[in-house]
Scaffold this motif. Structure first.
Motif, PDB file in Angstrom:
ATOM      1  N   ALA A 199       0.982  -1.072   0.113  1.00 37.22           N
ATOM      2  CA  ALA A 199      -0.017   0.012   0.170  1.00 37.22           C
ATOM      3  C   ALA A 199       0.985   1.405  -0.068  1.00 37.22           C
ATOM      4  O   ALA A 199       2.023   1.414   0.561  1.00 37.22           O
ATOM      5  CB  ALA A 199      -0.831   0.147   1.193  1.00 37.22           C
ATOM      6  N   LEU A 200       0.405   2.236  -0.578  1.00 33.20           N
ATOM      7  CA  LEU A 200       1.053   3.688  -0.714  1.00 33.20           C
ATOM      8  C   LEU A 200       0.024   4.463   0.040  1.00 33.20           C
ATOM      9  O   LEU A 200      -1.134   4.539   0.214  1.00 33.20           O
ATOM     10  CB  LEU A 200       0.984   4.321  -2.157  1.00 33.20           C
ATOM     11  CG  LEU A 200       1.485   5.596  -2.338  1.00 33.20           C
ATOM     12  CD1 LEU A 200       3.212   5.529  -1.849  1.00 33.20           C
ATOM     13  CD2 LEU A 200       1.410   6.093  -3.721  1.00 33.20           C
ATOM     14  N   VAL A 201       0.862   5.042   1.177  1.00 36.60           N
ATOM     15  CA  VAL A 201       0.196   5.771   2.173  1.00 36.60           C
ATOM     16  C   VAL A 201       0.775   7.242   2.698  1.00 36.60           C
ATOM     17  O   VAL A 201       2.026   7.064   2.554  1.00 36.60           O
ATOM     18  CB  VAL A 201       0.018   5.036   3.632  1.00 36.60           C
ATOM     19  CG1 VAL A 201      -0.702   5.634   4.844  1.00 36.60           C
ATOM     20  CG2 VAL A 201      -0.517   3.635   3.456  1.00 36.60           C
ATOM     21  N   GLY A 202      -0.029   8.222   2.623  1.00 39.55           N
ATOM     22  CA  GLY A 202       0.581   9.586   2.851  1.00 39.55           C
ATOM     23  C   GLY A 202      -0.403  10.724   2.429  1.00 39.55           C
ATOM     24  O   GLY A 202      -1.469  10.445   2.320  1.00 39.55           O
ATOM     25  N   ALA A 246       4.382  13.625   2.205  1.00 40.09           N
ATOM     26  CA  ALA A 246       5.120  12.350   2.765  1.00 40.09           C
ATOM     27  C   ALA A 246       4.325  11.046   2.603  1.00 40.09           C
ATOM     28  O   ALA A 246       3.161  10.992   2.487  1.00 40.09           O
ATOM     29  CB  ALA A 246       5.001  12.637   4.486  1.00 40.09           C
ATOM     30  N   PHE A 247       5.031  10.235   1.919  1.00 44.94           N
ATOM     31  CA  PHE A 247       4.319   8.935   1.651  1.00 44.94           C
ATOM     32  C   PHE A 247       4.971   7.631   1.868  1.00 44.94           C
ATOM     33  O   PHE A 247       6.535   7.832   1.706  1.00 44.94           O
ATOM     34  CB  PHE A 247       3.970   8.839   0.052  1.00 44.94           C
ATOM     35  CG  PHE A 247       2.774   9.496  -0.213  1.00 44.94           C
ATOM     36  CD1 PHE A 247       1.643   8.802  -0.439  1.00 44.94           C
ATOM     37  CD2 PHE A 247       2.695  10.825  -0.839  1.00 44.94           C
ATOM     38  CE1 PHE A 247       0.372   9.454  -0.797  1.00 44.94           C
ATOM     39  CE2 PHE A 247       1.442  11.561  -0.854  1.00 44.94           C
ATOM     40  CZ  PHE A 247       0.321  10.795  -0.977  1.00 44.94           C
ATOM     41  N   LEU A 248       4.422   6.775   2.501  1.00 47.74           N
ATOM     42  CA  LEU A 248       5.156   5.372   2.631  1.00 47.74           C
ATOM     43  C   LEU A 248       4.603   4.372   1.845  1.00 47.74           C
ATOM     44  O   LEU A 248       3.529   4.103   1.305  1.00 47.74           O
ATOM     45  CB  LEU A 248       4.883   5.112   4.287  1.00 47.74           C
ATOM     46  CG  LEU A 248       4.913   6.141   5.357  1.00 47.74           C
ATOM     47  CD1 LEU A 248       4.110   5.645   6.451  1.00 47.74           C
ATOM     48  CD2 LEU A 248       6.328   6.398   5.700  1.00 47.74           C
ATOM     49  N   VAL A 249       5.578   3.448   1.641  1.00 49.41           N
ATOM     50  CA  VAL A 249       5.165   2.096   0.950  1.00 49.41           C
ATOM     51  C   VAL A 249       5.365   1.135   2.074  1.00 49.41           C
ATOM     52  O   VAL A 249       6.298   0.736   2.673  1.00 49.41           O
ATOM     53  CB  VAL A 249       5.971   1.653  -0.072  1.00 49.41           C
ATOM     54  CG1 VAL A 249       5.906   0.160  -0.649  1.00 49.41           C
ATOM     55  CG2 VAL A 249       5.854   2.573  -1.447  1.00 49.41           C
TER      56      VAL A 249
END
Length: 408
Positions: A199-202, A246-249
């Protein structure tokens, strides 16, 4: 190595981060700036309000089509750019099969006002012979047709899909800091439960929005006149908005190992709440969140990366909570990058992952002495998110032994 047995919670890795702020872009730029105690503060553009403006960035690097850039507002360009950085970091950029099943969870505010139109309407309204027809005519004729569509926060998710090809399920949250905590929490929960593999979250925020500064000033939330680090604002409280993306994988361990991705850190838990904000509520709620997440803490000591805003009394109550855990060093990132509202929690989770990958905590430049030195290699970190008005969150991250992955 496979994930845990079917039905058991799956291990969640952070395999990519994409960050953009007043300190620059990417992990190395942020680490060097934070360790040097750098601050990028603008006292004049929106005076008397203090902001942390976006560092210079070449948006072409992640958004190559000028047409795509033109139809985005600044906050959308910031978020789409940061999302591209995260995909690059995770080794997922351009992998159509992987991106086609990657879930996306975005936390963002509304779109930006057309200040020229607003100014013309407000200036003409008192002079109009018939104010209601004047207002109706100006709104119908002066607002561009796409304005209302551009206000939708899920347009950021749409632009990420268009530019980067992320076309799995999509969720968008609004609701200031609490939205950012929920985005990370739900992304983690989906990976952990087996509902999602990756998932890509941010989210993103543009601090140079005069209409938002006006709204926050109605409740006296803005930091004005003199800049002070977060813990030194008790006598003159407030937040300095910061532009950031800001994004997290987030990825299950088994899925990451199957494609040869290496972890930056392990995400162990995310909890959230919403207190009433009467005196003592924030400290009590953080205590409850601590009790929820503490059983998952393996070992002793570590660090808190605080999202403290500088707004009182919430910041003072968070400080009291953090002070009750002296085995954890503390760093308030808002001193250096400002307050990003929706993306603040994802940004701090990303910064915690970067610190854990290095096994060290960046230096402190806190003049109050509250931020203690970290006297041991960093093995675990907790991220706090206390909204300026509502919403609290807490995340736990652990270091993953990097020696098992070589030097690549």
């Amino acid at each position: 190595m496979a994930d845990t047995p079917r039905g058991s919670p799956r291990e969640t890795w952070i395999t990519g981060v994409g960050i953009l702020s007043c300190l620059g872009e990417g992990p190395d730029a942020h680490w060097l700036a934070l360790d040097a105690g750098k601050e990028n503060v603008d006292r004049t553009t929106c005076a008397p309000y203090i902001i942390h403006p976006l560092a210079p960035v070449n948006f072409d690097a992640q958004i190559p089509k000028k047409g795509d850039q033109r139809q985005m507002e600044p906050w959308q360009r910031i978020g789409t750019y940061a999302a591209g950085l995260a995909l690059d970091s995770a080794g997922a950029k351009g992998n159509a099969e992987l991106l086609g099943r990657m879930d996306m969870i975005v936390a963002a505010g509304g779109g930006e006002r057309d200040l020229a139109v607003d100014g013309a309407i407000l200036g003409g309204l008192p002079k109009a012979a018939r104010q209601e027809p004047f207002l109706n005519e100006r709104l119908m004729n002066d607002l561009r047709p796409t304005l209302f569509l551009a206000q939708l926060s899920n347009l950021l998710a749409g632009n990420i899909s268009i530019v980067h090809g992320v076309t799995g399920s999509s969720r968008t949250f609004m609701g200031e800091e609490a939205a950012g905590v929920d985005a990370v929490r739900i992304g983690f929960a989906r990976i952990r439960s087996g509902q999602s593999d990756i998932a890509l979250v941010g989210g993103s925020q543009n601090s140079e929005r005069k209409e938002m500064l006006l709204l926050y000033e109605f409740a006296r939330f803005n930091l004005t006149e003199a800049f002070q680090p977060v813990w030194a604002r008790a006598a003159h409280p407030g937040f300095a908005l910061g532009s950031m993306g800001a994004f997290l994988v987030l990825e299950s361990r088994g899925h990451a190992e199957a494609r040869g991705a290496r972890p930056l850190a392990r995400l162990v838990g995310v909890v959230n709440a919403r207190s009433g904000r009467k005196p003592g509520d924030v400290a009590a709620m953080l205590g409850r969140l601590w009790n929820e997440i503490a059983p998952a803490i393996r070992g002793t000591g570590g660090a808190f990366l605080s999202g403290a805003t500088g707004v009182e009394p919430a910041t003072g109550e968070e400080r009291a909570f953090l002070g009750a855990h002296p085995e954890f060093a503390v760093r308030a990132t808002g001193t250096h990058i400002g307050h990003g509202v929706e993306p603040q929690f994802a940004m701090n989770v990303a910064l915690a992952a970067i610190a854990l990958q290095r096994g060290a905590l960046f230096a402190s430049r806190d003049p109050t002495g509250f931020e203690r030195p970290a006297g041991h290699p960093l093995a675990r970190a907790l991220v706090t998110g206390v909204g300026h008005w509502r919403g609290e969150g807490l995340a736990l991250l652990e270091r993953v032994d990097q020696s098992a992955f070589g030097s690549g």
